[in-house]
Write an enzyme that holds these catalytic residues in place. Structure first.
Site, short mmCIF file in Angstrom:
data_model
loop_
_atom_site.label_atom_id
_atom_site.label_comp_id
_atom_site.label_asym_id
_atom_site.label_seq_id
_atom_site.Cartn_x
_atom_site.Cartn_y
_atom_site.Cartn_z
N LEU A 113 73.86 -78.24 3.62
CA LEU A 113 72.56 -77.99 3.81
C LEU A 113 71.74 -77.42 4.83
O LEU A 113 72.52 -77.47 5.63
CB LEU A 113 72.37 -80.17 3.93
N HIS A 168 67.01 -84.24 13.51
CA HIS A 168 67.71 -85.27 14.46
C HIS A 168 67.23 -84.91 15.56
O HIS A 168 66.80 -84.07 16.65
CB HIS A 168 69.00 -84.71 14.77
N CYS A 174 75.97 -80.78 18.14
CA CYS A 174 76.71 -80.97 16.60
C CYS A 174 78.31 -80.37 16.44
O CYS A 174 78.39 -81.05 15.07
CB CYS A 174 76.15 -80.13 15.24
#
Length: 253
Positions: A18, A161, A248
């Protein structure tokens, strides 16, 4: 102080991950080299690193942060808002449980990704994003409170985020970018503003006194070093192509 980290090797399928970036497809071999250096950086910071095997069925699975929140007293398995990533939680459950006796799970249909959660002491700021909804945040806050911690929500409208534009560096220092520059929730912090041209470096990671910073952002490095931190630069070009930042790629606890 952090003692451990969990990471997962990139899958060849990461080219199908993504992304909203327009930086081209990642180079798998180069991504593996960069990931290995990232693991080395974690070790240099004093962490024991558990490296999980790649998972070809989940192109984004190297971004393990989103699948769980690791606190000093418990772990919470999340429920990602990206439906293609929800299976990643079961894949990391055993590794999480190998380190924690108390493990909770966010229940369907609520969603929350830990990339939207920033820990400051025993308080957890939770961003409401396209991936994290209010009900998911409420579930998380209830679990945190049951374990003697606190949480609060932060309204978002721009970033993928919360930690895309925020990084807590301890000692009350906070990297901020974009919509977070003027958020009243962060007025008490010493805010180091990162310009939008350098927005990717707003996702830097404090680990035991050292700050990992993505390569190519010298001005961010200088701002952090001016506060007395040691900096370790990490090449991240192939993960940036998938909207993935330094935080991440690992669970740190």
């Amino acid at each position: 102080m952090f003692k451990n980290a969990i990471v997962r090797k990139p899958a060849r399928s990461m080219v199908n991950g993504l992304t909203s970036a327009s930086l081209g497809a990642p180079n798998y071999e180069l991504a593996c080299q960069q990931h290995a250096d990232y693991v080395q950086a974690l070790k240099e910071c004093g962490l024991n690193v558990l490296v999980l095997p790649s998972e070809e069925s989940y192109p984004d699975s190297c971004f393990v942060e989103d699948a769980a929140l690791m606190t000093p007293d418990c772990a919470i398995l999340t429920r990602p808002g990206a439906t293609t990533r929800q299976g990643e939680v079961a894949l990391i459950e055993a590794a999480v449980k190998s380190h924690y006796d108390a493990v909770y799970t966010i229940q369907s249909p609520d969603t929350i990704e830990a990339g939207d959660i920033m820990m400051v002491g025993n308080h957890y700021y939770i961003g409401l994003s396209d991936r994290t909804n209010a009900d998911g945040a409420d579930q998380m806050i209830r679990i945190l409170e049951e374990n003697g911690m606190q949480g609060s929500v932060v309204e978002m409208s721009e970033m993928l985020h919360l930690k895309t534009g925020l990084s807590f560096l301890e000692n009350n220092n906070l990297l901020v970018c974009g919509e977070f520059v003027s958020k009243v929730e962060f007025d008490k912090f010493n805010r180091l503003e990162i310009p939008m041209d350098d927005a990717y470096s707003a996702n830097s990671v404090w680990i035991n006194g050292t700050v990992l910073v993505p390569a190519g952002f010298d001005s961010t490095v200088e701002k952090i070093q001016a506060l007395g931190y040691q900096v370790r630069v990490v090449e991240m070009s192939e993960f940036q192509k998938l909207d993935g930042g330094l935080s991440c790629l690992s669970l740190r606890f």
